[in-house]
Design a protein around this motif. Sequence first.
Motif, short mmCIF file in Angstrom:
data_model
loop_
_atom_site.label_atom_id
_atom_site.label_comp_id
_atom_site.label_asym_id
_atom_site.label_seq_id
_atom_site.Cartn_x
_atom_site.Cartn_y
_atom_site.Cartn_z
N GLY A 19 -2.87 -15.52 11.90
CA GLY A 19 -3.03 -14.07 11.95
C GLY A 19 -1.69 -13.37 11.78
N GLY A 20 -1.73 -12.07 11.61
CA GLY A 20 -0.51 -11.30 11.50
C GLY A 20 0.24 -11.56 10.21
N HIS A 21 1.56 -11.48 10.26
CA HIS A 21 2.40 -11.58 9.07
C HIS A 21 2.46 -13.02 8.58
N ASN A 22 2.31 -13.20 7.27
CA ASN A 22 2.24 -14.52 6.66
C ASN A 22 3.22 -14.64 5.52
N GLY A 23 3.46 -15.89 5.11
CA GLY A 23 4.30 -16.15 3.96
C GLY A 23 3.60 -15.78 2.66
N ALA A 73 -1.47 1.20 -6.02
CA ALA A 73 -0.55 2.00 -5.20
C ALA A 73 0.78 1.29 -5.03
N SER A 74 1.86 2.05 -4.97
CA SER A 74 3.19 1.48 -4.80
C SER A 74 3.40 1.02 -3.36
N ALA A 75 4.45 0.25 -3.15
CA ALA A 75 4.78 -0.21 -1.80
C ALA A 75 5.04 0.98 -0.89
N GLU A 76 5.66 2.03 -1.44
CA GLU A 76 5.95 3.23 -0.63
C GLU A 76 4.67 3.91 -0.18
N GLU A 77 3.67 3.96 -1.06
CA GLU A 77 2.39 4.56 -0.69
C GLU A 77 1.70 3.73 0.41
N ILE A 78 1.79 2.41 0.26
CA ILE A 78 1.17 1.53 1.25
C ILE A 78 1.86 1.71 2.61
N LYS A 79 3.19 1.82 2.58
CA LYS A 79 3.92 2.01 3.83
C LYS A 79 3.54 3.34 4.49
N ALA A 80 3.35 4.37 3.67
CA ALA A 80 2.95 5.67 4.20
C ALA A 80 1.56 5.59 4.85
N LEU A 81 0.66 4.84 4.22
CA LEU A 81 -0.68 4.65 4.76
C LEU A 81 -0.62 3.87 6.08
N LEU A 82 0.26 2.89 6.11
CA LEU A 82 0.42 2.07 7.31
C LEU A 82 0.96 2.90 8.47
N LYS A 137 1.91 -5.97 -0.85
CA LYS A 137 3.09 -5.32 -1.42
C LYS A 137 4.14 -5.01 -0.35
N VAL A 138 3.72 -4.99 0.89
CA VAL A 138 4.64 -4.68 1.99
C VAL A 138 5.05 -5.97 2.70
N GLY A 139 4.09 -6.78 3.01
CA GLY A 139 4.29 -8.05 3.70
C GLY A 139 2.93 -8.60 4.05
N PRO A 140 2.52 -9.74 3.44
CA PRO A 140 1.17 -10.26 3.64
C PRO A 140 0.79 -10.34 5.12
N THR A 141 -0.34 -9.75 5.46
CA THR A 141 -0.78 -9.69 6.85
C THR A 141 -2.27 -10.00 6.92
N ARG A 142 -2.65 -10.95 7.79
CA ARG A 142 -4.07 -11.27 7.95
C ARG A 142 -4.69 -10.31 8.95
N MET A 143 -5.77 -9.65 8.51
CA MET A 143 -6.39 -8.63 9.34
C MET A 143 -7.92 -8.78 9.31
N ILE A 144 -8.54 -8.21 10.32
CA ILE A 144 -9.99 -8.08 10.33
C ILE A 144 -10.38 -6.96 9.38
#
Length: 315
Positions: free
Chosen positions: A142-146, A249-258, A226-233
């Motif tokens: 779970g969480g951040h992955n390679g 969407a760009s990495a910046e857009e994803i970060k803004a959503l996060l 695009k930000v950092g692979p993360t396993r989520m429900i």
Amino acid sequence: MKNRITEVFNIKYPIISGGMVWCSGWRLASAVSNAGGLGLIGAGSMYPEVLREHIQKCKAATNNTFGVNVPLLYPNIEEIINIIIEEGVKVVFTSAGNPKTWTKKLQDSGIKVAHVVSSSKFAVKCQEAGVDVVVAEGFEAGGHNGREETTTLILIPQVRKSIDIPLIAAGGIATGNGMLAALALGAEGVQIGTRFALTQESSAAAEFKNLCVNLNEGDTLLSLKKVGPTRMIKNEFYKQVQEAEDRGASAEEIKALLGRGRSKKGIFEGDLVEGELEIGQIASLIKDLPLAEDVVKSIITEFNASAKALSGISF
């Protein structure tokens, strides 16, 4: 049960609880250590002084070895490292950064250092950096992955061939049989996240825990690539991320959503709609919320029974 992992960390069983954000506070860490494993406090979701408080409470709650998990990209990393040294912590697990940066400083203070990797390439770099132990984590976790998305079954024997120092397996392990399989592949211990996240002592919200014990196979997926692979429900927030990624969407857009505090909202506060709900694939096999002590006992009991049953098998 004695091997290089139990000797390095001075523990009874080679079972380590993951230092998970919003789950791994002093209660869980001390419970695992009291049961004979190695409990880790998760520094990734703690301000420096909050971490100090958890370390002090953990010291009061157990006479056994415990440790702290530290993401090396943490913004207050120098302060975190100094607190760990000042408080006399004996074990540090590092991740998400260069192990060369802090390993020697920690070891010079008498601290054993393990570093988490997702590939043989980085395992070799850890050995070259002088860490005491490598943790190889498959993408079932779970969480951040390679980014490699290599499974534990493939990763462990590859890493074992690449390094000589002690090796811990992580990702998709929650039972004695899982531990036996990991050791058969060349690991000398296991780091277990999801199973300990879903215990009474975990600091995760009750709503999050209850959702997790009702998951089915396929209810978690990697996202935020695009930000950092993360396993989520898969929930409403997950759908928003996937829609954004699908339209490019760009990495910046994803970060803004996060935004900020998304995992706290989901895991710690129990917002099952808009929260980031991180948990491993193995959650679909877990249907209860026991004490951490009972988890350790059941893992060792099943491990011993299965090892005994298999000892007489030949073809």
